[in-house]
Scaffold this motif. Structure first.
Motif, PDB file in Angstrom:
ATOM      1  N   PHE A  73      17.670  48.662  49.677  1.00 30.26           N
ATOM      2  CA  PHE A  73      16.271  48.397  49.991  1.00 30.26           C
ATOM      3  C   PHE A  73      16.100  47.980  51.446  1.00 30.26           C
ATOM      4  O   PHE A  73      16.943  47.285  52.007  1.00 30.26           O
ATOM      5  CB  PHE A  73      15.729  47.289  49.079  1.00 30.26           C
ATOM      6  CG  PHE A  73      15.752  47.653  47.620  1.00 30.26           C
ATOM      7  CD1 PHE A  73      14.636  48.197  47.005  1.00 30.26           C
ATOM      8  CD2 PHE A  73      16.910  47.482  46.872  1.00 30.26           C
ATOM      9  CE1 PHE A  73      14.672  48.560  45.673  1.00 30.26           C
ATOM     10  CE2 PHE A  73      16.952  47.841  45.529  1.00 30.26           C
ATOM     11  CZ  PHE A  73      15.831  48.385  44.928  1.00 30.26           C
ATOM     12  N   ASP A 278       9.164  50.412  44.794  1.00 29.38           N
ATOM     13  CA  ASP A 278      10.434  51.050  45.148  1.00 29.38           C
ATOM     14  C   ASP A 278      10.217  52.329  45.949  1.00 29.38           C
ATOM     15  O   ASP A 278      11.043  52.684  46.798  1.00 29.38           O
ATOM     16  CB  ASP A 278      11.240  51.358  43.882  1.00 29.38           C
ATOM     17  CG  ASP A 278      12.049  50.160  43.396  1.00 29.38           C
ATOM     18  OD1 ASP A 278      11.770  49.029  43.846  1.00 29.38           O
ATOM     19  OD2 ASP A 278      12.956  50.357  42.554  1.00 29.38           O
ATOM     20  N   ARG A 282      12.688  51.212  48.681  1.00 31.99           N
ATOM     21  CA  ARG A 282      14.035  51.650  48.296  1.00 31.99           C
ATOM     22  C   ARG A 282      14.474  52.764  49.228  1.00 31.99           C
ATOM     23  O   ARG A 282      13.691  53.669  49.554  1.00 31.99           O
ATOM     24  CB  ARG A 282      14.027  52.122  46.837  1.00 31.99           C
ATOM     25  CG  ARG A 282      15.395  52.261  46.203  1.00 31.99           C
ATOM     26  CD  ARG A 282      15.226  52.426  44.703  1.00 31.99           C
ATOM     27  NE  ARG A 282      16.453  52.797  44.025  1.00 31.99           N
ATOM     28  CZ  ARG A 282      16.522  53.042  42.719  1.00 31.99           C
ATOM     29  NH1 ARG A 282      15.431  52.954  41.970  1.00 31.99           N
ATOM     30  NH2 ARG A 282      17.678  53.382  42.158  1.00 31.99           N
TER      31      ARG A 282
END
Length: 500
Positions: A73, A278, A282
């Protein structure tokens, strides 16, 4: 965090002494570093992460010979703040460069400084976006895509939107300029796959049927075409990744070079870039390091880009300063099942538009705290101008968006969101009001609060005005690339390198 008190310069001296005596290079030769940074690439948009159609043979090659991190991340889904965070080993709000286009302050310590002090030759080529003060940290800086010549460029590079537009045209040239006999760091950053997009950059572009449309975007021909052009830029980027790997082989330094491929943030589409979902934070994270990583390995351990600075120094045998917030991931390189952190943290600050969001994620849950609930969770201005968002506007007006897709227009936003990411990876179902998840909500609320206190994360004295229209992406009269923190003199580098 690992602490090692044997600077690379001592290792370098030993290696040079051995070479002078005709001995083989010592196994303690300093590690070289090549950091490849994509601009706005989603974590799963490459074949190593299972995408069935995006053509990335060189990223696949990197993963086949290295380690793929499945839960990596960035600290923020915003270009320049993410880069400042990576270099300083701090969270964006600690760097003095947490808003888009704010330059990295001169008084910030970076891993580049410490490697250079230890004898490393340091170079940056491609997208810059760090401000003028950061230039002096490198021995060589080539901003932008570099020059193209028919003698050196491939046919693909000479196509419209080739090496110069990609930002990667000077990557190999930078490596060729490194001095012999010194360890090196090469920070190689592209413009790909940042908007705007151009047709015809590949001989065989991705087709509409190649596109995988996430649930939070509508599946229409306009959206598919927009995503296909994004895929093309990823394929072009992959070409330059391969060129770098080939050059390392040609120079016979691949065995002792740590190569990392990451992105600065998620894809430039609604509900991705600039968000703390995400899809925004991410990142792909692939390491090739033949002397330190098992080929073809994968890890499910959580890592953050704030961990990169202490990791590089650990591998170089340099002590990390206490200003670094991250943890060395060397234990994971040695053992993919190792754990160096239980949580990752992410933040959203001004990026074209006013906002303030914080998030914490563990292996099962993501907790999000929205501080400005009066504004929608929209994308950055470049994505607003894109075909996907404009199609979504039309579908919104027709009442044809699903609730998951409509979220980019919703106001007010909830103060808190909670997602069971282990079962809901696209974060479509907010369970913050579900009593079955009350313990996780309370626990992560506490973890986030403790992190904010420990890192000095306080609310700004005043909110920052938008500089673009939230519906059209058009610049407002107050728009300027010459952005600086309040009260600071502007020193931003060339505006053409200050992409949104």
């Amino acid at each position: 965090m690992s602490r090692n008190f044997f600077p690379a310069i001592l290792l370098l001296a030993a290696a040079m002494s051995a070479a002078a005596c005709g001995e083989a290079p010592a196994p303690t030769d300093p590690t070289n570093f090549v950091i490849l940074v994509a601009d706005d690439m989603g974590w799963e948009d490459a074949s190593p992460y299972g995408h069935p159609f995006i053509r990335t043979p060189n990223l696949q090659r990197l993963a086949d010979h290295g380690m793929r991190f499945d839960y990596a991340f960035v600290t923020t889904s915003s270009c320049s703040p993410s880069r400042a965070s990576i270099l300083t080993g701090k969270y964006p709000h600690q760097t003095g460069a947490e808003q888009l286009h704010w330059p990295l302050p001169e008084d910030q310590t970076t891993f580049v400084d410490l490697l250079r002090e230890a004898g490393y030759w340091t170079a940056s080529a491609g997208k810059w976006h760090l401000g003028d003060a950061a230039v002096a940290r490198f021995d060589l800086v080539i901003q932008g895509g570099g020059e193209r010549t028919t003698e050196e460029a491939s046919e693909n590079e000479l196509m419209p939107g080739g090496g110069y537009a990609s930002g990667a045209g000077a990557w190999v040239d930078a490596l060729k300029q490194r001095p012999e006999g010194r360890p090196f760091l090469a920070w190689l950053s592209s413009f790909d796959p940042h908007r705007p997009y151009q047709e015809g950059i590949l001989d065989t572009p991705h087709a509409l049927e190649d596109v995988v449309v996430p649930a939070y975007l509508p599946d229409t021909p306009e959206v598919r075409k927009d995503l296909a052009l994004y895929y093309d830029e990823i394929a072009r980027l992959d070409h330059y990744v391969g060129s770098v790997l080939d050059e390392l082989d040609r120079q016979q330094v691949a065995e002792n070079t740590f190569v990392l491929f990451i992105s600065d943030n998620g894809a430039p589409f609604p509900r991705a870039k600039t968000t703390v979902y995400d899809s925004g934070v991410r990142t792909p994270w692939i390491v090739r390091f033949p002397t330190g990583v098992k080929a073809g390995s994968t890890t499910a351990s959580l890592v953050s880009t704030v961990d990169l600075a202490p990791t590089l120094l650990d591998l170089a045998g340099i002590e990390s300063p206490f200003s670094f917030e991250g943890e060395s991931i060397v234990p994971i390189l040695n053992d993919p099942s190792a754990v160096v952190r239980d949580h990752i943290f992410a933040e959203r600050n001004w990026h074209d538009f006013d906002d303030r969001v914080r998030a914490v994620r563990d292996s099962r849950y993501k907790y999000i705290r929205n501080f400005y609930t009066d504004i929608p969770n929209g994308p950055p201005a470049d994505a607003i101008r894109g075909d996907t968002f404009q199609k979504m506007r039309a579908l919104r007006d027709e009442g044809s968006l699903t609730p998951h897709q409509h979220i980019v227009f919703d106001t007010p936003r909830p103060e808190e969101e909670l997602y069971l990411v282990a079962d809901d990876p696209q974060e479509l179902y907010d369970v913050s009001q579900d009593s079955a998840h009350a313990e996780a909500l309370e626990r992560l609320r506490g973890v986030l609060g403790a992190w904010q206190e420990a890192t000095g994360d306080t609310s700004p004295a005043a909110r920052t005005p938008d500089e673009y229209d939230r519906e059209t992406g058009d610049a407002l009269p107050n728009r300027t690339f010459q952005r600086m923190p309040p009260g600071k003199e502007n020193t931003l580098e060339n505006p053409e390198n200050a992409l949104e």
